[in-house]
Design a protein around this motif. Structure first.
Motif, PDB file in Angstrom:
ATOM      1  N   VAL A  64       0.840  -1.191   0.000  1.00 56.31           N
ATOM      2  CA  VAL A  64       0.000   0.000   0.000  1.00 56.31           C
ATOM      3  C   VAL A  64       0.877   1.244   0.000  1.00 56.31           C
ATOM      4  O   VAL A  64       1.783   1.373   0.833  1.00 56.31           O
ATOM      5  N   VAL A  65       0.627   2.166  -0.946  1.00 55.43           N
ATOM      6  CA  VAL A  65       1.230   3.490  -0.894  1.00 55.43           C
ATOM      7  C   VAL A  65       0.201   4.406  -0.252  1.00 55.43           C
ATOM      8  O   VAL A  65      -0.863   4.658  -0.824  1.00 55.43           O
ATOM      9  N   GLU A  89      -6.426   8.528   3.631  1.00 50.60           N
ATOM     10  CA  GLU A  89      -6.827   8.442   5.036  1.00 50.60           C
ATOM     11  C   GLU A  89      -8.155   7.692   5.145  1.00 50.60           C
ATOM     12  O   GLU A  89      -9.041   7.830   4.298  1.00 50.60           O
ATOM     13  N   SER A  90      -8.307   6.904   6.177  1.00 46.67           N
ATOM     14  CA  SER A  90      -9.505   6.094   6.337  1.00 46.67           C
ATOM     15  C   SER A  90     -10.757   6.957   6.412  1.00 46.67           C
ATOM     16  O   SER A  90     -10.765   8.026   7.030  1.00 46.67           O
ATOM     17  N   VAL A 133      -7.296   1.802  -6.031  1.00 44.31           N
ATOM     18  CA  VAL A 133      -7.341   3.116  -5.391  1.00 44.31           C
ATOM     19  C   VAL A 133      -8.430   3.090  -4.336  1.00 44.31           C
ATOM     20  O   VAL A 133      -9.567   2.694  -4.618  1.00 44.31           O
ATOM     21  N   VAL A 134      -8.086   3.533  -3.117  1.00 36.92           N
ATOM     22  CA  VAL A 134      -9.009   3.465  -1.990  1.00 36.92           C
ATOM     23  C   VAL A 134      -8.992   4.793  -1.230  1.00 36.92           C
ATOM     24  O   VAL A 134      -7.920   5.323  -0.900  1.00 36.92           O
ATOM     25  N   ASN A 135     -10.171   5.344  -0.951  1.00 38.69           N
ATOM     26  CA  ASN A 135     -10.336   6.469  -0.015  1.00 38.69           C
ATOM     27  C   ASN A 135      -9.584   7.735  -0.413  1.00 38.69           C
ATOM     28  O   ASN A 135      -8.874   8.340   0.378  1.00 38.69           O
ATOM     29  N   VAL A 136      -9.763   8.150  -1.672  1.00 38.73           N
ATOM     30  CA  VAL A 136      -9.152   9.384  -2.146  1.00 38.73           C
ATOM     31  C   VAL A 136     -10.226  10.249  -2.801  1.00 38.73           C
ATOM     32  O   VAL A 136     -11.083   9.740  -3.529  1.00 38.73           O
ATOM     33  N   VAL A 176     -11.489  -0.345  -6.976  1.00 41.95           N
ATOM     34  CA  VAL A 176     -11.743   1.091  -6.868  1.00 41.95           C
ATOM     35  C   VAL A 176     -12.812   1.253  -5.790  1.00 41.95           C
ATOM     36  O   VAL A 176     -13.983   0.960  -6.011  1.00 41.95           O
ATOM     37  N   LEU A 177     -12.410   1.723  -4.610  1.00 31.31           N
ATOM     38  CA  LEU A 177     -13.270   1.646  -3.427  1.00 31.31           C
ATOM     39  C   LEU A 177     -13.227   2.937  -2.616  1.00 31.31           C
ATOM     40  O   LEU A 177     -12.146   3.431  -2.262  1.00 31.31           O
TER      41      LEU A 177
END
Length: 469
Positions: A64-65, A89-90, A133-136, A176-177
């Motif tokens: 994870v980056v 960030e979560s 890609v998550v949470n952006v 993609v979440l």
């Protein structure tokens, strides 16, 4: 605690965001696509994505980056490798939609891209796997997970659509979440014509695309109304006018459909059997892939299509293919379609689709999706734009309508929104149950008088009742 063999000093969240939202084992491939505990904080690498990604690939074979809360500005595409997930960030379990309205999802990690250039997060390897890609929040940044197409020499936007002759591979396991995406457009009607000074959106711009040979999860994303506004001057012959630039005149979510169009045109009637039949899993397998899921997304758009996809099931079971669950498409109301290309005024059939859901492939499962679908006024005439479907499977896409399940989808509340199989040669073994169209619109099949086979379909408890099936 950070795993000893991987990750950077500052680290970041190590939980599995897919399991946190949907439970362990719901999507096993997504649970295992990367080691979620191998976290490389981009601030440990001077804020440089390429450096953090290189460290992840060198030390742990991926991971994870992580971008902590804050704003990050990009002037060129972010090219993601296989086995890498970009994570912000979560956001906890904040959801992208609440019924038929946008939900509270608001990522604290924000990526800014130049307005109108249609850059964003692209995959380095078109046959790659295990990335996402998550949470952006993506301000002007698209997510574009492309396939490998034959005869394509570059990642030029237009080339992908018009010049491809075959699909060489699309990779697998793409996520993609939990992202928010807005103000995505390509501010030029023809990406290849740099001399053209018209400022008008390219008709095939899209906010989010993911092409996959196996497994894609596009879930809980908020594609929201544009937050920027600008004016543009267009000239139609002797007529010049200044109008609002239609930033949201773009496609929303596309999974394995729209940008395969150039290939479809070359396959239909050539590599694939001539009509009836057209594209089939045996001659065009890339159009009938398994493991595709599109769920819990909110999509706002103005003029094109909210969600487009293709996919295939197990060859026998109704609804065993692409899964669409609990999405909402909001097509803007009270707007004007001045032009499609920026070079001539919108008139007659030369207008936008204003379409909610556009399907191809076999055995799609559409369950509890909603939409407010509205047409636009065509320029300064009294004519309204054409199309305006809620859910559509049309002959132009190149395959029959077989073994689909449409269950409890609600397209009421807009000025249009019908659910139809349009002029397909074969419409068989489909189930349409408890769906609702917009007031005054139909549910069922529209066929020509001859040479069509509509058989063994089940239509029950729809509002209005099915026609043509």
């Amino acid at each position: 605690m950070q795993a000893a063999q991987c990750g950077s000093k500052s680290g970041g969240p190590q939980d599995n965001p897919v399991a946190a939202l949907y439970g362990n084992g719901t999507y096993p491939w997504a649970d295992q696509m990367v080691n979620w505990s191998c976290v490389y904080n981009v601030k440990d690498y001077g804020g440089k994505f390429d450096s953090a990604q290189k460290a992840a690939m060198s030390n742990g074979g991926g991971g994870v980056v992580f971008y902590p809360a804050g704003s990050y500005t990009f002037s060129s595409n972010i090219m993601i490798d296989s086995h890498i997930v970009i994570r912000g960030e979560s956001t906890g379990n904040a959801m992208a939609k609440k019924g038929k309205t946008p939900g509270p999802l608001s990522p604290k990690t924000v990526f800014h891209c130049p307005h109108g250039e249609h850059i964003g997060i692209f995959n380095n390897d078109p046959k790659g796997m295990n990335f996402g890609v998550v949470n952006v929040e993506l301000d002007g940044c698209a997510i574009m997970f492309w396939p490998a197409l034959k005869t394509v020499s570059s990642y030029n936007l237009k080339t992908y659509w018009f010049e491809a002759t075959d699909v060489e591979g699309m990779g697998s396991n793409k996520l993609v979440l939990g992202n928010k995406i807005h103000d995505v457009t390509y501010q030029h009607p023809d990406p290849d014509d740099k001399s053209n000074k018209i400022v008008w959106p390219w008709r095939f711009s899209m906010a989010l695309a993911s092409y996959s040979d196996n497994n894609t999860l596009v879930a809980n994303n908020l594609i929201s109304k544009a937050e920027k506004s600008m004016k543009t001057t267009v000239n139609f012959g002797n007529k010049s006018m200044t109008v609002t630039y239609p930033t949201d005149n773009r496609y929303g979510i596309d999974v394995n459909q729209l940008f395969l169009g150039g290939v479809i045109g070359k396959y239909s009637g050539k590599q694939c059997p001539p009509e009836p039949g057209k594209l089939t899993p045996s001659c065009a397998p890339w159009y009938f892939r398994r493991g595709l899921v599109i769920r819990d997304n909110y999509v706002y758009m103005n003029g094109r299509v909210g969600v487009s996809w293709s996919g295939g099931g197990d060859g026998k079971t109704v609804g065993s293919g692409t899964q669409l669950y609990n999405n909402h498409v909001e097509v803007a109301a009270g707007t004007t379609c001045w032009s499609v290309t920026g070079s001539h005024i919108a008139t007659g059939h030369d207008t936008n689709e204003n379409r909610g859901y556009n399907q191809q492939g076999f055995s799609n499962n559409l369950t509890m999706n909603t939409g407010h679908i509205n047409r636009q006024k065509a320029a300064d005439s009294g004519y309204m734009t054409v199309d305006g479907e809620g859910i559509l499977h049309q002959a132009a896409g190149g395959n029959d309508g077989l073994r689909n399940l449409w269950y409890k989808n609600d397209l009421s509340g807009g000025s249009t929104g019908y659910l139809v199989y349009y002029k397909l040669f074969n419409v068989e073994n489909n189930q349409l149950l408890e769906n609702t169209a917009a007031k005054g619109f139909t549910i069922g099949a529209v066929v020509d008088a001859n040479h069509h086979n509509v058989a063994h379909n089940t239509c029950k408890d729809n509002h209005p009742s099915c026609t043509g099936m």
